[in-house]
Scaffold this active site. Sequence first.
Site, PDB file in Angstrom:
ATOM      1  CB  SER A  44      34.044  39.429  38.172  1.00 48.62           C
ATOM      2  OG  SER A  44      33.457  40.413  38.925  1.00 48.62           O
ATOM      3  CG  HIS A 250      36.772  39.189  42.100  1.00 44.38           C
ATOM      4  ND1 HIS A 250      37.440  40.578  41.871  1.00 44.38           N
ATOM      5  CD2 HIS A 250      35.635  39.506  41.353  1.00 44.38           C
ATOM      6  CE1 HIS A 250      36.929  41.169  40.756  1.00 44.38           C
ATOM      7  NE2 HIS A 250      35.927  40.642  40.812  1.00 44.38           N
TER       8      HIS A 250
END
Length: 268
Positions: A44, A250
Site C-alpha cells: 500500500s 499511510h
Amino acid sequence: MRRSRFVVLLSSLTLAAVAALTGTSAAAGAGTAAAGGYVALGDSYSSGLGAGGYIGSSGDCKRSTKAYPSLWAAAHSPSSFSFTACSGARTGDVLSGQLGPLGSGTSLVSISVGGNDAGFADVMTTCVLQSESTCLSRVATAESYVNSTLPGNLDRVYSAIRSKAPGAKVVVVGYPRFYKLGTTCVGLSEGKRKAINAASDRLNTVLAQRASGHGFTFADVRSPFTGHEICSGNSWLHSVNWLNIGESYHPTAAGQSGGYLPALTKAA
C-alpha cells in the site's frame, strides 16, 4: 612540452565527447532509468493508499494517481509503465501476482514490501487499543519475525525480480518513522511511540541489508519524513482515520510527493 599539452588537451576533449555521447552526468541515472520500462511493485505504500485519487480499475489495490510511481512516471515518461503494487500485499503476493510485466526491456523497478509480512496493521491496532505492555510485546514479536523470517522472504522476491528483469535498476523503498517523539501526542504514550519507531528502523535495516545483498539500491524515506511524522503538527501520515480505517498510518498525497517521490528520484 607542446606535444604533451596537445595530448592532454586531446584527451580532455575526447573524454568530454564520450561524456556527452554517453550521458555521463549527475542526471544520467534518471535518463537511463526512463529509457526503458518502469514497473512499480509492492504494498500500500507504493500503491498510494491514503493519497486519494484512486484508479477505479485497481479495485481494492487502491492504486493512486498521486502515488510516487505514478508521479515518477509522469515526470520521466518511461517507454512503458506497469503499476502492479497492491494494498495489503505481502512478499508472497508480489511473487504470485505482480511480476508479470517484468522483462528484458524493464529498466527500473521499485518495490516496498515487508511491512504486512511483519504484521504492521496488527501492531498498530494492538498499540492503539491495548496497554503499553501488550503493545511492547506485540512489537517484539514483529521484530523477531523481521529478524528471523523476513530476510528469506525478501531474498525470494528480490531473486525473482532479478531473474525476470536482468538489466533493471531495482530500488527497494523503505518506510518512514511514524511518530514524533518528545511531544504530547493524544492516544499513544511515549513508550509506545518509541517502540513503533524502533520497529520501523529495524525493518528498514533488514530491507537495506537484503537489497544490498542483491545489488539493489535502498531508498530511505526517513530523512524526508523527519518533521512530518504523526504528532509533528505537519504530518505526512494519516493518524487513525475512523472514516476510512484502511488509510490509517499511510502517507498522504503530500507524503507521496514530498517524501517518497524524491527518494525514488534520487535512487533511480
